[in-house]
Design a protein around this motif. Structure first.
Motif, PDB file in Angstrom:
ATOM      1  N   ASP A   8       0.867  -1.177   0.000  1.00 19.51           N
ATOM      2  CA  ASP A   8       0.000   0.000   0.000  1.00 19.51           C
ATOM      3  C   ASP A   8       0.902   1.225   0.000  1.00 19.51           C
ATOM      4  N   ASP A   9       0.587   2.216  -0.820  1.00 17.56           N
ATOM      5  CA  ASP A   9       1.466   3.386  -0.887  1.00 17.56           C
ATOM      6  C   ASP A   9       1.298   4.324   0.305  1.00 17.56           C
ATOM      7  N   ALA A  13      -2.026   3.048   6.332  1.00 13.86           N
ATOM      8  CA  ALA A  13      -2.846   1.886   5.971  1.00 13.86           C
ATOM      9  C   ALA A  13      -2.104   0.587   6.288  1.00 13.86           C
ATOM     10  N   LEU A  14      -0.792   0.586   6.073  1.00 19.60           N
ATOM     11  CA  LEU A  14       0.009  -0.596   6.398  1.00 19.60           C
ATOM     12  C   LEU A  14       0.073  -0.815   7.902  1.00 19.60           C
ATOM     13  N   ASP A  15       0.106   0.279   8.668  1.00 18.53           N
ATOM     14  CA  ASP A  15       0.112   0.156  10.134  1.00 18.53           C
ATOM     15  C   ASP A  15      -1.169  -0.516  10.622  1.00 18.53           C
ATOM     16  N   ILE A  16      -2.288  -0.165  10.010  1.00 19.35           N
ATOM     17  CA  ILE A  16      -3.563  -0.781  10.387  1.00 19.35           C
ATOM     18  C   ILE A  16      -3.557  -2.267  10.049  1.00 19.35           C
ATOM     19  N   LEU A  17      -3.070  -2.600   8.855  1.00 18.11           N
ATOM     20  CA  LEU A  17      -2.994  -4.016   8.468  1.00 18.11           C
ATOM     21  C   LEU A  17      -2.106  -4.804   9.416  1.00 18.11           C
ATOM     22  N   PHE A  77      -7.952  -7.502  -1.841  1.00 19.56           N
ATOM     23  CA  PHE A  77      -7.793  -6.122  -2.274  1.00 19.56           C
ATOM     24  C   PHE A  77      -8.306  -5.167  -1.199  1.00 19.56           C
ATOM     25  N   THR A  78      -7.564  -4.091  -0.978  1.00 19.88           N
ATOM     26  CA  THR A  78      -7.983  -3.054  -0.041  1.00 19.88           C
ATOM     27  C   THR A  78      -7.963  -1.726  -0.784  1.00 19.88           C
ATOM     28  N   THR A  79      -9.073  -1.015  -0.763  1.00 20.32           N
ATOM     29  CA  THR A  79      -9.126   0.244  -1.511  1.00 20.32           C
ATOM     30  C   THR A  79     -10.250   1.121  -0.995  1.00 20.32           C
ATOM     31  N   LEU A  98     -13.378  -2.506   1.576  1.00 23.14           N
ATOM     32  CA  LEU A  98     -13.417  -1.081   1.290  1.00 23.14           C
ATOM     33  C   LEU A  98     -12.926  -0.286   2.506  1.00 23.14           C
ATOM     34  N   LYS A  99     -11.954   0.576   2.282  1.00 18.36           N
ATOM     35  CA  LYS A  99     -11.438   1.435   3.344  1.00 18.36           C
ATOM     36  C   LYS A  99     -12.449   2.539   3.674  1.00 18.36           C
ATOM     37  N   PRO A 100     -12.517   2.956   4.940  1.00 17.51           N
ATOM     38  CA  PRO A 100     -11.867   2.357   6.110  1.00 17.51           C
ATOM     39  C   PRO A 100     -12.660   1.135   6.581  1.00 17.51           C
TER      40      PRO A 100
END
Length: 229
Positions: A8-9, A13-17, A77-79, A98-100
């Motif tokens: 993830d750019d 978002a990566l911290d949440i994952l 997929f996360t978006t 779907l985020k969040p």
């Protein structure tokens, strides 16, 4: 255990994952990436079972990244963009969130991946499991299990024409030892073998004169599973 990476750019978002994966004992999030080229190099050298993949990235879309993967890999997929959902599922994605997204929605997606992973890796010749109970390792045939009940850190394995076995482990842990899709979790406190279900009425499963509830969080997966039978 499922080996996974995330791309993830956006670092938050990566911290949440990472935080969500840390709460799930059967997922090992080995690395996270903000750059697609670094993730691709890693995957070429170290194949994983599961990829958490953002779709809307600057250098390459997650869709195109997935199409070019060097190895067969499950993808969630996360978006933030719902318009990509149809294309995501066309690519046979395990799930699309779907985020969040909440932890419960994330866990639901990961459980789907875990079911796929077990189906791909289970030994078709193994018809039993060993459980440590009463200071012994006890062999239990899958075909003899009526249902499994969870009580905090213990499980009660109800067995046909045999004494119930009580073992110190969680439902989540024993589910990892059971074959899919024959066994399915239907409640935070119950796992059942589909073959032993006699009838279902008003979200109550009947097995060997026992009544087992189907909870709302497991209802859709349960009815989807039995309708395949």
């Amino acid at each position: 255990m499922i080996k996974a990476i995330a791309l993830d750019d956006e670092p938050p978002a990566l911290d949440i994952l990472q935080s969500f994966c840390d709460k799930i004992e059967y997922v090992d999030l080995q690395k996270t990436f903000t750059k697609s080229e670094e993730a691709f190099k890693y995957l070429k050298k170290y194949p994983v079972d599961l990829l958490f993949l953002d779709i809307n990235m600057p250098s390459i879309s997650g869709i195109d990244f997935f199409k070019n993967l060097p190895h067969k890999t499950m993808v969630i997929f996360t978006t933030a963009y719902s318009e990509y959902a149809v294309e995501g599922f066309t690519l046979s994605a395990t799930d699309y969130i779907l985020k969040p997204f909440s932890f419960s929605r994330f866990q639901q997606a990961v459980e789907k991946a875990f079911s796929q992973w077990k189906l791909q890796n289970q030994d078709p010749e193994q018809l039993y499991l060993f459980i440590r109970a009463d200071y012994s390792l006890i062999k239990i045939l899958f075909s003899d299990i009526l249902y499994i009940e969870g009580l905090d850190d213990y499980v009660k394995i109800h067995i046909q024409n045999q004494k119930t076995i009580v073992a110190r482990m969680t439902l989540k842990a024993i589910l990892q030892k059971l074959p899919v899709p024959e066994f399915i979790r239907v409640h935070r406190s119950f796992i059942v073998p589909i073959s032993k279900i006699e009838k279902v009425r008003n979200k109550i499963i009947y097995i060997n004169q026992e009544e087992i509830p189907v909870s709302a969080s497991y209802e859709s997966a349960f009815f989807a599973a039995i309708h395949k039978e």
